[in-house]
Scaffold this motif. Structure first.
Motif, PDB file in Angstrom:
ATOM      1  N   VAL A 159      19.656  -5.410 -45.551  1.00 55.30           N
ATOM      2  CA  VAL A 159      19.079  -4.533 -46.570  1.00 55.30           C
ATOM      3  C   VAL A 159      19.063  -5.281 -47.896  1.00 55.30           C
ATOM      4  O   VAL A 159      19.964  -6.070 -48.199  1.00 55.30           O
ATOM      5  N   TYR A 160      18.011  -5.036 -48.657  1.00 57.48           N
ATOM      6  CA  TYR A 160      17.825  -5.625 -49.986  1.00 57.48           C
ATOM      7  C   TYR A 160      17.609  -4.457 -50.940  1.00 57.48           C
ATOM      8  O   TYR A 160      16.563  -3.818 -50.930  1.00 57.48           O
ATOM      9  N   SER A 161      18.639  -4.123 -51.729  1.00 59.23           N
ATOM     10  CA  SER A 161      18.590  -2.895 -52.516  1.00 59.23           C
ATOM     11  C   SER A 161      18.420  -3.161 -54.001  1.00 59.23           C
ATOM     12  O   SER A 161      18.948  -4.131 -54.545  1.00 59.23           O
ATOM     13  N   GLY A 162      17.681  -2.249 -54.650  1.00 64.59           N
ATOM     14  CA  GLY A 162      17.478  -2.300 -56.084  1.00 64.59           C
ATOM     15  C   GLY A 162      17.956  -1.025 -56.746  1.00 64.59           C
ATOM     16  O   GLY A 162      18.631  -0.185 -56.129  1.00 64.59           O
ATOM     17  N   ALA A 163      17.579  -0.839 -57.990  1.00 64.21           N
ATOM     18  CA  ALA A 163      18.102   0.259 -58.799  1.00 64.21           C
ATOM     19  C   ALA A 163      17.810   1.630 -58.215  1.00 64.21           C
ATOM     20  O   ALA A 163      18.569   2.581 -58.416  1.00 64.21           O
ATOM     21  N   GLY A 164      16.697   1.761 -57.477  1.00 70.80           N
ATOM     22  CA  GLY A 164      16.306   3.063 -56.962  1.00 70.80           C
ATOM     23  C   GLY A 164      17.303   3.699 -56.019  1.00 70.80           C
ATOM     24  O   GLY A 164      17.371   4.924 -55.915  1.00 70.80           O
ATOM     25  N   CYS A 219      14.070  -7.027 -42.704  1.00 69.34           N
ATOM     26  CA  CYS A 219      14.633  -6.755 -44.029  1.00 69.34           C
ATOM     27  C   CYS A 219      14.133  -5.408 -44.529  1.00 69.34           C
ATOM     28  O   CYS A 219      12.921  -5.161 -44.570  1.00 69.34           O
ATOM     29  N   LEU A 220      15.065  -4.551 -44.913  1.00 74.70           N
ATOM     30  CA  LEU A 220      14.737  -3.270 -45.526  1.00 74.70           C
ATOM     31  C   LEU A 220      14.879  -3.395 -47.034  1.00 74.70           C
ATOM     32  O   LEU A 220      15.986  -3.590 -47.548  1.00 74.70           O
ATOM     33  N   ALA A 221      13.774  -3.305 -47.757  1.00 74.21           N
ATOM     34  CA  ALA A 221      13.792  -3.325 -49.216  1.00 74.21           C
ATOM     35  C   ALA A 221      13.762  -1.872 -49.692  1.00 74.21           C
ATOM     36  O   ALA A 221      12.774  -1.164 -49.474  1.00 74.21           O
ATOM     37  N   VAL A 222      14.849  -1.440 -50.320  1.00 75.85           N
ATOM     38  CA  VAL A 222      14.963  -0.032 -50.694  1.00 75.85           C
ATOM     39  C   VAL A 222      15.250   0.101 -52.182  1.00 75.85           C
ATOM     40  O   VAL A 222      16.191  -0.483 -52.697  1.00 75.85           O
ATOM     41  N   GLY A 223      14.376   0.834 -52.873  1.00 75.59           N
ATOM     42  CA  GLY A 223      14.587   1.099 -54.289  1.00 75.59           C
ATOM     43  C   GLY A 223      14.420  -0.097 -55.193  1.00 75.59           C
ATOM     44  O   GLY A 223      14.945  -0.109 -56.296  1.00 75.59           O
ATOM     45  N   THR A 224      13.691  -1.106 -54.750  1.00 73.51           N
ATOM     46  CA  THR A 224      13.476  -2.287 -55.585  1.00 73.51           C
ATOM     47  C   THR A 224      11.981  -2.500 -55.809  1.00 73.51           C
ATOM     48  O   THR A 224      11.185  -2.369 -54.864  1.00 73.51           O
ATOM     49  N   SER A 225      11.611  -2.831 -57.039  1.00 71.88           N
ATOM     50  CA  SER A 225      10.199  -3.063 -57.357  1.00 71.88           C
ATOM     51  C   SER A 225       9.734  -4.438 -56.905  1.00 71.88           C
ATOM     52  O   SER A 225       8.536  -4.704 -56.864  1.00 71.88           O
ATOM     53  N   MET A 226      10.656  -5.329 -56.578  1.00 74.08           N
ATOM     54  CA  MET A 226      10.331  -6.687 -56.113  1.00 74.08           C
ATOM     55  C   MET A 226       9.251  -7.325 -56.991  1.00 74.08           C
ATOM     56  O   MET A 226       8.160  -7.627 -56.541  1.00 74.08           O
ATOM     57  N   SER A 227       9.607  -7.520 -58.252  1.00 75.60           N
ATOM     58  CA  SER A 227       8.629  -8.002 -59.232  1.00 75.60           C
ATOM     59  C   SER A 227       8.687  -9.505 -59.459  1.00 75.60           C
ATOM     60  O   SER A 227       8.302  -9.988 -60.516  1.00 75.60           O
ATOM     61  N   GLY A 228       9.192 -10.234 -58.489  1.00 74.17           N
ATOM     62  CA  GLY A 228       9.165 -11.683 -58.599  1.00 74.17           C
ATOM     63  C   GLY A 228      10.507 -12.339 -58.817  1.00 74.17           C
ATOM     64  O   GLY A 228      10.578 -13.523 -59.146  1.00 74.17           O
ATOM     65  N   ILE A 264      10.500  -3.698 -44.240  1.00 76.99           N
ATOM     66  CA  ILE A 264      10.254  -2.273 -44.496  1.00 76.99           C
ATOM     67  C   ILE A 264      10.485  -2.042 -45.984  1.00 76.99           C
ATOM     68  O   ILE A 264      11.474  -2.522 -46.543  1.00 76.99           O
ATOM     69  N   ILE A 265       9.603  -1.304 -46.630  1.00 73.27           N
ATOM     70  CA  ILE A 265       9.773  -0.959 -48.041  1.00 73.27           C
ATOM     71  C   ILE A 265       9.883   0.553 -48.178  1.00 73.27           C
ATOM     72  O   ILE A 265       9.036   1.294 -47.674  1.00 73.27           O
ATOM     73  N   ILE A 266      10.948   0.999 -48.850  1.00 78.91           N
ATOM     74  CA  ILE A 266      11.081   2.410 -49.224  1.00 78.91           C
ATOM     75  C   ILE A 266      11.069   2.470 -50.747  1.00 78.91           C
ATOM     76  O   ILE A 266      11.980   1.982 -51.410  1.00 78.91           O
ATOM     77  N   ASN A 267      10.038   3.058 -51.291  1.00 73.63           N
ATOM     78  CA  ASN A 267       9.897   3.164 -52.741  1.00 73.63           C
ATOM     79  C   ASN A 267       8.742   4.119 -53.019  1.00 73.63           C
ATOM     80  O   ASN A 267       7.691   4.017 -52.383  1.00 73.63           O
ATOM     81  N   LYS A 268       8.909   5.029 -53.964  1.00 66.09           N
ATOM     82  CA  LYS A 268       7.812   5.920 -54.336  1.00 66.09           C
ATOM     83  C   LYS A 268       6.738   5.189 -55.125  1.00 66.09           C
ATOM     84  O   LYS A 268       5.582   5.602 -55.135  1.00 66.09           O
ATOM     85  N   GLN A 269       7.135   4.118 -55.810  1.00 63.98           N
ATOM     86  CA  GLN A 269       6.176   3.316 -56.556  1.00 63.98           C
ATOM     87  C   GLN A 269       5.655   2.177 -55.699  1.00 63.98           C
ATOM     88  O   GLN A 269       6.333   1.714 -54.780  1.00 63.98           O
ATOM     89  N   ARG A 270       4.455   1.737 -55.991  1.00 60.93           N
ATOM     90  CA  ARG A 270       3.893   0.592 -55.282  1.00 60.93           C
ATOM     91  C   ARG A 270       4.609  -0.692 -55.692  1.00 60.93           C
ATOM     92  O   ARG A 270       5.218  -0.758 -56.758  1.00 60.93           O
ATOM     93  N   THR A 271       4.542  -1.706 -54.848  1.00 62.40           N
ATOM     94  CA  THR A 271       5.071  -3.025 -55.175  1.00 62.40           C
ATOM     95  C   THR A 271       3.996  -4.063 -54.858  1.00 62.40           C
ATOM     96  O   THR A 271       3.038  -3.785 -54.121  1.00 62.40           O
ATOM     97  N   GLN A 272       4.186  -5.254 -55.389  1.00 61.03           N
ATOM     98  CA  GLN A 272       3.202  -6.309 -55.156  1.00 61.03           C
ATOM     99  C   GLN A 272       3.234  -6.826 -53.723  1.00 61.03           C
ATOM    100  O   GLN A 272       2.330  -7.562 -53.301  1.00 61.03           O
TER     101      GLN A 272
END
Length: 369
Positions: free
Chosen positions: A62-67, A173-182, A207-215
């Motif tokens: 898992v790769y987690s961000g602020a969300g 890889c599960l990306a959860v709550g991260t905008s992955m902005s570079g 897999i991406i879980i986020n309400k906002q779009r990412t690049q």
């Protein structure tokens, strides 16, 4: 909007629930902060797909961000979102969310192999994740050797090497709550996703879980637009595992009842006097004194060699250490308090980490700080 798993399916497009022209991560991405959600039928189908991918994986991370931490009361300072949640009194008082507890349960079941954490909050460990299972790549509030990394800063050497290792090893890889902005750490998602897109054997993708779009939405094997905790509640049902019951307040476990935990002094049999783990043989052990007034020295990181004094513990049992530092070159020394998470002591007693974060300053050795 769905990922490669949605190709050929008649899934409805997600619905916009918040529309904004403001950039979510100014300076890092041009994507706006609008938010979307999948309808219930599509979300159910995506959860089934997510569960199948996890079951098929051998090296799921898992790769987690602020969300992932916003429902715990920690604000997502970097993004402009519609989320309105009560903030924790301080970041240190925040408690783990349902998503944190579910991911820890997946780790305990052997499904999740590694957690790469962009946040600094220690919430995975508060949910029960052992320190050996996490890479706090952007710094940690509970690790004095790993101060928070500025956007222009350098990543800690051992954590970066671990990141590269898992970049190659992971198959999902599960990306959860991260905008992955570079960010550099995004590579743990992009590399395996690119492998899957090119049909490399064994690669399941991202897999991406986020309400906002990412690049990186177009790279995803599966793209989910939904509330994070809701997704994990549905995932528990689909994987047929008991839903974890988050505790209202973090409490360290029964470890404090162990015989080597007495008056904040610990006998660490797996380490030599320099704090290095010794594999096999008799190292003679390392005694660590974290009682009030004891002095310690940092063994790694950008402030390696810096010395501090233990001033006590906070309400959750994490050690408070005061360091005297110069905030800028030529400046005056100022006191800075850092926390040492209780989970580091658990890991040290179990011999789970290669190098202790601190050892005591030896008596008779000149101490100028």
């Amino acid at each position: 909007m769905h990922g490669f798993a949605g190709l050929g399916k008649s899934w409805a497009l997600p619905t916009a629930t918040f529309v904004s022209k403001r950039t979510a991560r100014p300076g890092y991405s041009e994507i706006d902060s609008s938010e979307f959600v999948d309808n219930q039928d599509v979300l159910k189908a995506k959860i089934v797909c997510m569960a199948d991918l996890i079951r098929a994986s051998n090296n799921f991370i898992v790769y987690s961000g602020a969300g992932i931490s916003t429902s715990s009361g920690i604000s997502d300072y970097a993004s402009k979102t519609s989320a309105k949640v009560p903030l924790a009194k301080t970041g240190f008082s925040a408690q783990a969310s349902f998503a944190h507890y579910t991911l820890v349960e997946l780790y305990k079941l052997g499904m999740l192999k590694r957690w790469v954490q962009q946040n600094h909050d220690g919430l995975p460990q508060k949910a029960g994740l052992p320190q050996k299972a996490i890479n706090e790549i952007h710094g940690a509030w509970y690790d004095p050797t790993n101060p928070v990394v500025k956007f222009s800063g350098e990543l800690k050497d051992d954590l970066y090497e671990d990141l590269l290792d898992w970049e190659e090893r992971t198959d999902l890889c599960l990306a959860v709550g991260t905008s992955m902005s570079g960010m550099n750490a995004d590579r743990v998602f992009t590399t395996v996703s690119e492998k899957a897109a090119s049909n490399q054997e064994g690669a399941l993708g991202g897999i991406i879980i986020n309400k906002q779009r990412t690049q990186y939405d177009a790279l995803a094997t599966l793209r989910i637009f939904a509330d994070i905790d809701t997704v994990f509640k549905m995932l528990c049902e689909e994987l047929e595992i008991a839903k974890p019951t988050p505790s209202k307040k973090y409490r360290r476990g029964s470890f404090s009842n162990q015989p080597n935990a007495h008056n904040d002094r610990f006998a660490l049999a797996h380490y030599d006097r320099k704090g290095v783990r010794v594999k096999g043989g008799d190292s003679g052990g390392c005694d660590l004194d974290l009682s009030v007034g004891s002095r310690v020295v940092l063994l790694s990181g950008s402030r390696e060699g810096e010395r501090g004094e233990v001033t006590g513990k906070n309400g959750e049992g994490h050690y408070k250490i005061r360091f005297m530092v110069r905030l800028k070159k030529g400046g005056t020394l100022r006191p800075i308090e850092r926390k040492l998470g209780w989970w580091w002591i658990e890991a040290a007693v179990n011999g789970d980490i290669d190098l202790l974060p601190v050892i005591n300053v030896r008596r008779g050795r000149k101490d100028s700080k």
